[in-house]
Design a protein around this motif. Structure first.
Motif, short mmCIF file in Angstrom:
data_model
loop_
_atom_site.label_atom_id
_atom_site.label_comp_id
_atom_site.label_asym_id
_atom_site.label_seq_id
_atom_site.Cartn_x
_atom_site.Cartn_y
_atom_site.Cartn_z
N UNK A 148 17.31 -35.10 -32.36
CA UNK A 148 17.88 -34.06 -33.24
C UNK A 148 17.64 -32.66 -32.69
N UNK A 149 18.66 -31.82 -32.84
CA UNK A 149 18.55 -30.41 -32.45
C UNK A 149 17.55 -29.74 -33.39
N UNK A 150 16.58 -29.06 -32.80
CA UNK A 150 15.53 -28.43 -33.59
C UNK A 150 16.00 -27.10 -34.20
N UNK A 151 15.27 -26.61 -35.19
CA UNK A 151 15.60 -25.34 -35.81
C UNK A 151 15.35 -24.18 -34.86
N UNK A 152 16.26 -23.21 -34.80
CA UNK A 152 16.06 -22.04 -33.94
C UNK A 152 14.84 -21.21 -34.32
N UNK A 153 14.29 -21.44 -35.53
CA UNK A 153 13.10 -20.69 -35.94
C UNK A 153 11.91 -21.02 -35.04
N UNK A 154 11.95 -22.21 -34.42
CA UNK A 154 10.83 -22.66 -33.60
C UNK A 154 10.99 -22.27 -32.13
N UNK A 155 11.98 -21.47 -31.82
CA UNK A 155 12.25 -21.08 -30.44
C UNK A 155 13.68 -21.40 -30.08
N UNK A 156 14.15 -21.03 -28.88
CA UNK A 156 15.53 -21.32 -28.47
C UNK A 156 15.82 -22.82 -28.57
N UNK A 157 17.02 -23.16 -29.01
CA UNK A 157 17.40 -24.57 -29.14
C UNK A 157 17.41 -25.26 -27.78
N UNK A 158 17.84 -24.56 -26.75
CA UNK A 158 17.91 -25.17 -25.43
C UNK A 158 17.66 -24.15 -24.34
N UNK A 159 17.31 -24.66 -23.17
CA UNK A 159 17.23 -23.82 -22.00
C UNK A 159 18.60 -23.74 -21.34
N UNK A 160 18.75 -22.90 -20.34
CA UNK A 160 20.05 -22.72 -19.69
C UNK A 160 20.55 -24.02 -19.06
N UNK A 161 19.65 -24.78 -18.42
CA UNK A 161 20.08 -26.01 -17.75
C UNK A 161 20.57 -27.05 -18.75
N UNK A 162 19.87 -27.17 -19.88
CA UNK A 162 20.30 -28.12 -20.91
C UNK A 162 21.63 -27.70 -21.52
N UNK A 163 21.79 -26.41 -21.76
CA UNK A 163 23.05 -25.91 -22.32
C UNK A 163 24.20 -26.16 -21.35
N UNK A 164 23.95 -25.93 -20.06
CA UNK A 164 24.99 -26.15 -19.06
C UNK A 164 25.33 -27.63 -18.93
N UNK A 165 24.32 -28.49 -19.10
CA UNK A 165 24.57 -29.93 -19.06
C UNK A 165 25.50 -30.35 -20.20
N UNK A 166 25.28 -29.75 -21.39
CA UNK A 166 26.15 -30.05 -22.53
C UNK A 166 27.56 -29.52 -22.31
N UNK A 167 27.66 -28.34 -21.70
CA UNK A 167 28.98 -27.78 -21.38
C UNK A 167 29.72 -28.72 -20.43
#
Length: 313
Positions: free
Chosen positions: A120-139
């Protein structure tokens, strides 16, 4: 020391090489609309949808027979658990969901692409949801949504619990408060959560990629990949839902013309319609319908198919 390539470099380069609308095809489609509507009055959005389709397909006579909807499924900490979500996905895959009936009615293909439901995607309150590499992998994963090709592609999501994240993206990139974009249709606790998330990531304001990493779930990043991959292949895109709106806001903030091949299907509320209009994509349908799972996209494609039937030779 070797040069380090930033995770988003290839994506940003791709954004800089997007094809433009075909002016000759646009003129041909406009002429067809004028000829067919002569003496009948204005063709309105029906006519503009036909011209839009022709301009981005770069076709003298636009086509719509091969239409697809791709839904990105992701689990969120504040949404349905992965097992419940899996059951919903099975219903859609087996033709037992509301969107399935609409797709059957309008001759539309339906695919569901799952994005690590067990994480599960965590709450943004606990820090960024993803790092750049993870975000790029999803893209990159989202670019697979164009694998079936076709004449039109619609993108939506099955990602319950992403409302606050998407509201935070809108406020960070378009401005105003989460309550402004939520209107009267979103519960107050979700709005409050979005406001708390914004306070935790002030550096994401007016920065599309930082906002994506801070607030955007996997489905939002995947949606961005699908939108840009479709543009590269000259496939017009229909967008539906909060995740699609958030993805569009991120892309718009990075490159202002990156959404020119897109059309918003519908809006779940007047506030959501206002958000679509603010980024330059007034919804084709104003039904105030919030059934989710691509239902608005299916209805919008049905309208576009009718435009093709009406204005084609």
């Amino acid at each position: 020391m070797p040069h380090t390539i930033q995770p988003f470099s290839d994506f940003l380069n791709l954004l800089g090489e997007l094809p433009s609308a075909d002016s000759c095809s646009s003129k041909a489609a406009s002429k067809a609309v004028l000829l067919k509507s002569e003496g009948l009055g204005s063709a309105g959005r029906l006519g503009s949808a036909y011209v839009w389709l022709g301009a981005w397909q770069a076709a003298k006579e636009p086509k719509s027979s091969e239409a697809h909807i791709c839904l990105f499924a992701a689990s969120h900490e504040k949404g349905s658990d992965s097992q419940s979500l899996a059951k919903i996905i099975v219903q859609a895959s087996q033709g037992r969901a509301a969107v399935s009936a609409l797709c059957k009615s309008h001759g539309i293909g339906l695919r569901v692409l799952e994005l690590a439901l067990e994480m599960p995607v965590q709450s943004p309150k606990n820090g960024p949801i993803s790092g750049e590499r993870d975000a790029m992998a999803a893209i990159a994963f989202g670019m697979e949504s164009t694998a079936s090709g076709g004449h039109i592609l619609a993108l939506g999501d099955i990602a319950y619990g992403n409302d606050a994240n998407c509201l935070a993206i809108l406020s960070a990139l378009i401005g105003d408060t989460p309550s402004h974009w939520a209107g009267h249709d979103v519960p107050s606790d979700i709005i409050a959560h979005a406001e708390d998330c914004l306070k935790s990531h002030k550096s994401a304001t007016n920065d599309g990629l930082k906002a994506l990493c801070a607030f955007g779930g996997r489905e939002v990043a995947a949606m961005m990949g699908g939108i840009i991959a479709a543009r590269s292949q000259r496939i017009p895109i229909v967008l539906d839902g909060w995740a699609a709106l958030a993805a569009a806001a991120v892309l718009k903030s990075i490159k202002t013309d990156s959404l020119d091949h897109c059309m918003a299907a519908s809006a779940a509320s007047h506030a959501q319609a206002k958000a679509w209009e603010t980024i330059g994509l007034p919804p084709l349908l104003q039904l105030n319908m919030d059934m989710g799972q691509g239902c608005g996209a299916a209805l919008a494609i049905g309208i576009i198919k009718s435009a093709v039937d009406l204005f084609s030779e």
